[in-house]
Design a protein around this motif. Structure first.
Motif, PDB file in Angstrom:
ATOM      1  N   ARG A  70      35.666  38.818  42.477  1.00 30.76           N
ATOM      2  CA  ARG A  70      35.247  38.582  41.093  1.00 30.76           C
ATOM      3  C   ARG A  70      34.376  39.728  40.573  1.00 30.76           C
ATOM      4  O   ARG A  70      34.426  40.057  39.386  1.00 30.76           O
TER       5      ARG A  70
ATOM      6  N   THR B  42      43.033  36.578  43.548  1.00 32.87           N
ATOM      7  CA  THR B  42      43.733  36.012  44.711  1.00 32.87           C
ATOM      8  C   THR B  42      44.389  37.112  45.533  1.00 32.87           C
ATOM      9  O   THR B  42      44.315  37.121  46.769  1.00 32.87           O
TER      10      THR B  42
ATOM     11  N   ASP C 109      35.413  35.716  47.766  1.00 30.76           N
ATOM     12  CA  ASP C 109      35.625  35.377  46.364  1.00 30.76           C
ATOM     13  C   ASP C 109      34.641  36.144  45.476  1.00 30.76           C
ATOM     14  O   ASP C 109      34.996  36.635  44.400  1.00 30.76           O
TER      15      ASP C 109
ATOM     16  N   GLU D   2      42.791  35.758  37.576  1.00 31.37           N
ATOM     17  CA  GLU D   2      42.846  34.960  38.798  1.00 31.37           C
ATOM     18  C   GLU D   2      43.927  35.466  39.741  1.00 31.37           C
ATOM     19  O   GLU D   2      43.789  35.372  40.970  1.00 31.37           O
TER      20      GLU D   2
END
Length: 217
Positions: A158, A144, A154, A140
């Motif tokens: 990912r 970010t 996002d 994470e």
């Protein structure tokens, strides 16, 4: 007719640069007093429109309202909006939607009294190496960081994790930084990197690591 034509030009600009990032903007952009003050200063919203924004108590609704207001403003609104984001300390959001340079008044090689300030130095592999073991502790963190530094959605961030799942955490972080320096060249400065890390709560650790490596004053 001219007014309609110019409004459509502005709407097309917003559709191109802003609409693809609506989910991220709804989640991350805060239409607070600082941003509204900048928007008013550049005459992007009227007093009446400011009141409309104030009447929205839910953050994502305020974002939708603001973008709806700006979408049909005169051409040049998109660039001014990015400038407002930067002035309100939202550089990473301006970068995410493709809004100009980190500092539009400076080009490559800008120096003070002939000497480049340590934070204006272009990021090299040695900077990334000094930081890679101090910033990312989990996926994470890398996600970010990638979203703020590269302006990725996002989903893009990912997917990067999936594509590099065999790499160590520090290596994933390094690869994000390396992609940034390769793409942005002389605009990839230590100042910009520290600003992004500050927005994700890592600036202190980064400054300490760079100082220990004698790479930042």
């Amino acid at each position: 007719m001219t007014s309609l034509k110019t409004s459509l030009m502005s709407a097309k600009e917003f559709d191109t640069h802003v609409v693809p990032f609506l989910p991220d903007l709804a989640r991350e952009l805060k239409v607070d007093d600082d941003l509204i003050r900048q928007l008013r200063a550049k005459n992007l919203i009227t007093h009446s429109e400011e009141q409309q924004l104030g009447n929205e108590s839910v953050d994502d609704k305020r974002v939708d309202k603001l973008l709806g207001i700006l979408r049909f403003k005169p051409p040049g609104t998109y660039a001014k909006f990015c400038s407002c984001l930067r002035a309100a300390g939202r550089d990473w959001i301006a970068d995410m939607i493709g809004g100009g340079l980190p500092n539009e008044t400076q080009g490559c090689g800008t120096a003070v009294d002939g000497q480049a300030r340590s934070e204006d130095v272009i990021v090299e592999d040695k900077h990334l190496d000094a930081l890679k073991n101090h910033i990312a502790a989990k996926n994470e963190d890398v996600i970010t960081f990638a979203k703020h530094l590269l302006g990725w959605s996002d989903t893009q961030a990912r997917q990067f994790i999936v594509d590099n799942q065999s790499e160590s955490m520090s290596r994933k972080w390094f690869l994000v930084g390396k992609k940034w320096t390769d793409e942005f060249g002389c605009k990839a400065t230590v100042r910009k990197l520290l600003d992004v890390l500050g927005h994700i709560g890592k600036r202190g650790a980064a400054e300490k690591a760079l100082a220990e490596a004698s790479l930042c004053m």
